[in-house]
Design a protein around this motif. Structure first.
Motif, PDB file in Angstrom:
ATOM      1  N   HIS A   7       0.839  -1.201   0.000  1.00 23.97           N
ATOM      2  CA  HIS A   7       0.000   0.000   0.000  1.00 23.97           C
ATOM      3  C   HIS A   7       0.870   1.245   0.000  1.00 23.97           C
ATOM      4  N   PRO A   8       0.525   2.229  -0.837  1.00 25.12           N
ATOM      5  CA  PRO A   8       1.304   3.470  -0.838  1.00 25.12           C
ATOM      6  C   PRO A   8       1.122   4.207   0.488  1.00 25.12           C
ATOM      7  N   LYS A   9       2.142   4.924   0.879  1.00 23.74           N
ATOM      8  CA  LYS A   9       2.049   5.696   2.115  1.00 23.74           C
ATOM      9  C   LYS A   9       1.267   6.977   1.845  1.00 23.74           C
ATOM     10  N   VAL A  10       0.283   7.211   2.681  1.00 26.04           N
ATOM     11  CA  VAL A  10      -0.503   8.434   2.607  1.00 26.04           C
ATOM     12  C   VAL A  10      -0.579   8.967   4.027  1.00 26.04           C
ATOM     13  N   ARG A  14      -3.860  17.430   6.809  1.00 25.42           N
ATOM     14  CA  ARG A  14      -3.907  18.837   7.197  1.00 25.42           C
ATOM     15  C   ARG A  14      -3.969  19.742   5.972  1.00 25.42           C
ATOM     16  N   PHE A  15      -3.172  19.429   4.981  1.00 28.00           N
ATOM     17  CA  PHE A  15      -3.121  20.278   3.805  1.00 28.00           C
ATOM     18  C   PHE A  15      -3.945  19.675   2.680  1.00 28.00           C
ATOM     19  N   VAL A  16      -4.485  20.518   1.854  1.00 24.97           N
ATOM     20  CA  VAL A  16      -5.306  20.074   0.726  1.00 24.97           C
ATOM     21  C   VAL A  16      -4.518  19.124  -0.171  1.00 24.97           C
ATOM     22  N   GLY A  17      -3.238  19.397  -0.358  1.00 28.98           N
ATOM     23  CA  GLY A  17      -2.410  18.527  -1.188  1.00 28.98           C
ATOM     24  C   GLY A  17      -2.342  17.112  -0.648  1.00 28.98           C
ATOM     25  N   HIS A  18      -2.319  16.971   0.681  1.00 26.98           N
ATOM     26  CA  HIS A  18      -2.306  15.638   1.289  1.00 26.98           C
ATOM     27  C   HIS A  18      -3.630  14.921   1.039  1.00 26.98           C
ATOM     28  N   GLN A  19      -4.726  15.654   1.167  1.00 28.36           N
ATOM     29  CA  GLN A  19      -6.040  15.067   0.906  1.00 28.36           C
ATOM     30  C   GLN A  19      -6.148  14.657  -0.559  1.00 28.36           C
ATOM     31  N   GLN A  20      -5.650  15.509  -1.438  1.00 34.75           N
ATOM     32  CA  GLN A  20      -5.671  15.218  -2.869  1.00 34.75           C
ATOM     33  C   GLN A  20      -4.864  13.956  -3.159  1.00 34.75           C
ATOM     34  N   HIS A  21      -3.691  13.842  -2.560  1.00 28.49           N
ATOM     35  CA  HIS A  21      -2.843  12.670  -2.783  1.00 28.49           C
ATOM     36  C   HIS A  21      -3.529  11.406  -2.249  1.00 28.49           C
ATOM     37  N   GLY A  22      -4.110  11.493  -1.065  1.00 29.07           N
ATOM     38  CA  GLY A  22      -4.801  10.341  -0.492  1.00 29.07           C
ATOM     39  C   GLY A  22      -5.946   9.883  -1.372  1.00 29.07           C
ATOM     40  N   LEU A  23      -6.702  10.817  -1.899  1.00 30.97           N
ATOM     41  CA  LEU A  23      -7.826  10.475  -2.780  1.00 30.97           C
ATOM     42  C   LEU A  23      -7.330   9.899  -4.095  1.00 30.97           C
ATOM     43  N   LYS A  24      -6.229  10.433  -4.606  1.00 29.47           N
ATOM     44  CA  LYS A  24      -5.647   9.901  -5.841  1.00 29.47           C
ATOM     45  C   LYS A  24      -5.214   8.446  -5.642  1.00 29.47           C
ATOM     46  N   VAL A  25      -4.579   8.167  -4.506  1.00 31.56           N
ATOM     47  CA  VAL A  25      -4.144   6.804  -4.198  1.00 31.56           C
ATOM     48  C   VAL A  25      -5.355   5.890  -4.059  1.00 31.56           C
ATOM     49  N   LEU A  26      -6.390   6.361  -3.370  1.00 37.43           N
ATOM     50  CA  LEU A  26      -7.606   5.560  -3.206  1.00 37.43           C
ATOM     51  C   LEU A  26      -8.224   5.224  -4.553  1.00 37.43           C
ATOM     52  N   LEU A  27      -8.359   6.216  -5.416  1.00 33.82           N
ATOM     53  CA  LEU A  27      -8.990   5.995  -6.721  1.00 33.82           C
ATOM     54  C   LEU A  27      -8.143   5.118  -7.641  1.00 33.82           C
ATOM     55  N   SER A  28      -6.833   5.284  -7.589  1.00 28.78           N
ATOM     56  CA  SER A  28      -5.994   4.478  -8.475  1.00 28.78           C
ATOM     57  C   SER A  28      -5.889   3.029  -8.004  1.00 28.78           C
ATOM     58  N   ASN A  29      -6.170   2.791  -6.721  1.00 27.86           N
ATOM     59  CA  ASN A  29      -6.113   1.433  -6.177  1.00 27.86           C
ATOM     60  C   ASN A  29      -7.498   0.883  -5.834  1.00 27.86           C
ATOM     61  N   TRP A  30      -8.532   1.542  -6.310  1.00 26.94           N
ATOM     62  CA  TRP A  30      -9.910   1.213  -5.948  1.00 26.94           C
ATOM     63  C   TRP A  30     -10.254  -0.243  -6.242  1.00 26.94           C
ATOM     64  N   VAL A  31     -10.008  -0.706  -7.455  1.00 21.37           N
ATOM     65  CA  VAL A  31     -10.351  -2.082  -7.838  1.00 21.37           C
ATOM     66  C   VAL A  31      -9.561  -3.072  -6.992  1.00 21.37           C
ATOM     67  N   ALA A  66     -18.816  10.249  -5.951  1.00 22.36           N
ATOM     68  CA  ALA A  66     -18.490  11.338  -5.023  1.00 22.36           C
ATOM     69  C   ALA A  66     -16.978  11.510  -4.893  1.00 22.36           C
ATOM     70  N   ALA A  67     -16.241  10.410  -4.858  1.00 20.90           N
ATOM     71  CA  ALA A  67     -14.784  10.484  -4.737  1.00 20.90           C
ATOM     72  C   ALA A  67     -14.153  11.135  -5.967  1.00 20.90           C
ATOM     73  N   VAL A  68     -14.643  10.774  -7.139  1.00 24.41           N
ATOM     74  CA  VAL A  68     -14.113  11.359  -8.377  1.00 24.41           C
ATOM     75  C   VAL A  68     -14.421  12.858  -8.429  1.00 24.41           C
ATOM     76  N   LEU A  69     -15.638  13.220  -8.064  1.00 26.63           N
ATOM     77  CA  LEU A  69     -16.008  14.638  -8.086  1.00 26.63           C
ATOM     78  C   LEU A  69     -15.243  15.427  -7.029  1.00 26.63           C
ATOM     79  N   LEU A  70     -15.057  14.843  -5.850  1.00 24.47           N
ATOM     80  CA  LEU A  70     -14.272  15.508  -4.822  1.00 24.47           C
ATOM     81  C   LEU A  70     -12.832  15.703  -5.282  1.00 24.47           C
ATOM     82  N   LYS A  71     -12.296  14.738  -5.983  1.00 32.10           N
ATOM     83  CA  LYS A  71     -10.926  14.863  -6.519  1.00 32.10           C
ATOM     84  C   LYS A  71     -10.843  16.038  -7.485  1.00 32.10           C
TER      85      LYS A  71
END
Length: 125
Positions: A7-10, A14-31, A66-71
């Motif tokens: 699993h990638p480290k996320v 605190r920062f929007v960039g961290h949230q963005q990265h976490g969501l990107k990791v979630l979406l890219s590893n969703w399946v 919702a995750a895609v739109l939030l991203k």
């Protein structure tokens, strides 16, 4: 030879960039996450009820939409956040950045309503 998924480290939200990265990791590893959870549910001796609950939420189409739109929102907001963090802004940049974010939020709200989502306060139903 076996290949083990790591699993990638996320870290931090605190920062929007961290949230963005976490969501990107979630979406890219969703399946892959769904497959892992399905295997865990099928394995004896695991807390399958709890995992099955997470699996149901993760596999729900509304969650994915919702995750895609939030991203999409975070992609714009992260750019603005980085400029604010670096204090790399001119006075006339701020209204433009805020307008871009608000336009994205309006588009996303319209998309959610067309998919029968309802926005209630801070919760997405």
């Amino acid at each position: 030879m076996f290949q083990v998924y790591k699993h990638p480290k996320v870290h931090g939200t605190r920062f929007v960039g961290h949230q963005q990265h976490g969501l990107k990791v979630l979406l890219s590893n969703w399946v892959l996450l769904i497959q892992i959870m399905e295997n865990l549910v099928a394995s004896p001796g695991t807390e399958s009820a709890k995992i099955k609950g997470f699996l149901n939420k993760l596999a729900d189409a509304k969650f994915l939409i919702a995750a895609v739109l939030l991203k999409q929102i975070l992609d714009v907001a992260a750019q603005a956040s980085k400029k604010f963090e670096r204090q790399d802004l001119l006075m006339f940049d701020v209204p433009c950045i805020i307008e871009l974010c608000m336009n994205d939020i309006d588009c996303i709200e319209h998309s959610l309503k067309s998919e029968n989502f309802e926005l209630e306060g801070e919760q997405l139903c």
